[in-house]
Scaffold this motif. Sequence first.
Motif, short mmCIF file in Angstrom:
data_model
loop_
_atom_site.label_atom_id
_atom_site.label_comp_id
_atom_site.label_asym_id
_atom_site.label_seq_id
_atom_site.Cartn_x
_atom_site.Cartn_y
_atom_site.Cartn_z
N VAL A 1 0.83 -1.20 0.00
CA VAL A 1 0.00 0.00 0.00
C VAL A 1 0.87 1.25 0.00
O VAL A 1 1.78 1.38 0.81
N PHE A 2 0.59 2.16 -0.93
CA PHE A 2 1.24 3.47 -0.96
C PHE A 2 0.22 4.54 -0.62
O PHE A 2 -0.89 4.54 -1.15
N TYR A 3 0.60 5.45 0.28
CA TYR A 3 -0.30 6.56 0.60
C TYR A 3 0.45 7.89 0.49
O TYR A 3 1.66 7.94 0.68
N PRO A 4 -0.24 8.98 0.14
CA PRO A 4 0.42 10.29 0.04
C PRO A 4 0.80 10.77 1.43
O PRO A 4 -0.04 10.77 2.33
N ASP A 5 2.08 11.16 1.62
CA ASP A 5 2.50 11.53 2.98
C ASP A 5 1.78 12.79 3.45
O ASP A 5 1.62 13.02 4.63
N GLU A 6 1.33 13.63 2.50
CA GLU A 6 0.57 14.81 2.90
C GLU A 6 -0.87 14.65 2.42
O GLU A 6 -1.26 15.24 1.44
N GLY A 7 -1.65 13.86 3.09
CA GLY A 7 -3.00 13.73 2.56
C GLY A 7 -3.85 12.65 3.22
O GLY A 7 -4.89 12.30 2.70
N VAL A 8 -3.40 12.11 4.35
CA VAL A 8 -4.27 11.20 5.09
C VAL A 8 -4.36 11.74 6.53
O VAL A 8 -3.47 12.46 6.98
N SER A 9 -5.43 11.39 7.21
CA SER A 9 -5.59 11.91 8.57
C SER A 9 -4.64 11.16 9.51
O SER A 9 -4.19 10.06 9.20
N PRO A 10 -4.32 11.77 10.68
CA PRO A 10 -3.41 11.10 11.62
C PRO A 10 -3.92 9.71 12.02
O PRO A 10 -3.13 8.78 12.17
N ILE A 11 -5.24 9.57 12.15
CA ILE A 11 -5.77 8.27 12.54
C ILE A 11 -5.64 7.27 11.39
O ILE A 11 -5.24 6.12 11.58
N GLN A 12 -5.95 7.73 10.18
CA GLN A 12 -5.78 6.85 9.01
C GLN A 12 -4.33 6.36 8.92
O GLN A 12 -4.07 5.19 8.67
#
Length: 500
Positions: free
Chosen positions: A163-174
């Motif tokens: 899984v790749f996620y944008p480092d500036e774009g998910v909530s702290p909980i996510q």
Amino acid sequence: MQYISTRNAHYMQSPDGVIREGISPEGGLYLPAVIPTFSAEQMDEMISLDYCGRAETVLSMYFPGMAGKRLHEAIISAYSHFSHPAVAPLKSIGDGISLLEIYHGPTCAFKDVALQLLPHLMTWAQSVSGEGLRIVILTATSGDTGKAALAGFADVPGTEIIVFYPDEGVSPIQKLQMVTQEGLNTCVAAVRGNFDATQNGVKAIFTDPEAQRRLRDMGCRFSSANSINWGRLAPQIVYYLSAWLDLVSSGKLAQGEPFNICVPTGNFGNILAAWYARCMGAPVHKLICASNQNNVLTDFIRDGVYDKNRPFYKTMSPSMDILISSNLERLLFELTGRDDAYTALLMGELKEKGRYSISGDMQAELSRYFWGAYATEDDTARSLRDIYREKSVLIDPHTAVGTHVADLYRRETGDTRPMIVASTASPFKFATDVLACLEEESTGDPDGDIQKLSELTGEQVPVPLTGLSQRPVRHHAVCDQDEMADVIDHFLHLRPGGGV
Ligand SMILES: *Cc1c(COP(=O)(O)O)cnc(C)c1O
């Protein structure tokens, strides 16, 4: 049941092939050659079934080769991990509006409905192929897909999940949910940039023959858990059909009486599932497309111009912070009378210029079925707060985008038909922003905010969201878009032969 591609309607693919491949070789999206429909008798029969029974009826039409014991057991196993016995219950908030709560799965967002089932579909599809390769699920996430895919595939034999996620774009909980994921076959990495950069990176790897060859050499093949995979969409059709049957059986709707569905959407996946529920026989009058400030879909529905060349906003509904709505391609294909060449042309323009416009005829067709509007951050906060104060119902910011737009629709059109609004995440998943909407101070830490929200509202914290910051962080990687392929190679080399 055969499937075709939005960019080549002559290319026939089997249901298992569609699940395995995710995307067709020329870059189009798969969909059924013929959308199955229900007779009135079949619908009557379905009213008496529970959610799993309804799911089995619907999904056996899309995956006939899996129908019977295998599909039955997969569905029971997938939905036994939901905390609500009805799986996707309706909650009335008055004025003929019902929230369709699709967030009672193990990661507290609606993506679980499909992603708890997808591993079963995937291992079935892989067994049909007989090719004996390990499946490597490669996913770009704007927050909720990633965790739901990880939870679904963790320790599923014969699969790896990256899984790749944008480092500036998910909530702290996510983020906490993802980086604390357990399971030897799981890999999570942050990509510098926004969601579109992450998704483009994943798409580039998917279509790179060299990357595919390297994978084959390791006894693996790529597959996708993103919502472009038909295996993601089909399970979502079920909850709209089921919600409609619930409205009828509870007497809120007469047989055959039209109703509206409002969906907070970014990638156009969840609302497309509602469109297919309509195609299968649900008497949906209007499909209401609710966007946040990234309102590319609102403009498209209103003007017939899709233009992603615009500022990108980070909002408190991050799972909808998207400028390229991948699943819209399927709707374009449908609205052109399944014209593959024209769909491919539009998608080519989107890729080259970031923009396309549709003909007046096509736009008229679009407006027949769809209505679109968006919520600013203030609109979202106000809707969330009003619904809490006036109805004592706590919703999350994505859902609040939906309730605001549902309200706008009623005011602008005067159409007060019964309405279902998709309630897509637990408010606790976005506790910090929910507190802000309710004009309460944040405690400064995700766990503290979850606790505070619970004390304030008297609602129980969902078990999967308790004690998040006490769990060990297992995934630390951060990379640039052009380093994503290296992350994959590195992870797979550490797991020769797989095994969990
Ligand atoms: C993914 C997501 C959405 C948007 O779903 P689409 O597939 O873009 O329609 C909305 N709300 C939540 C909570 C989500 O996780």
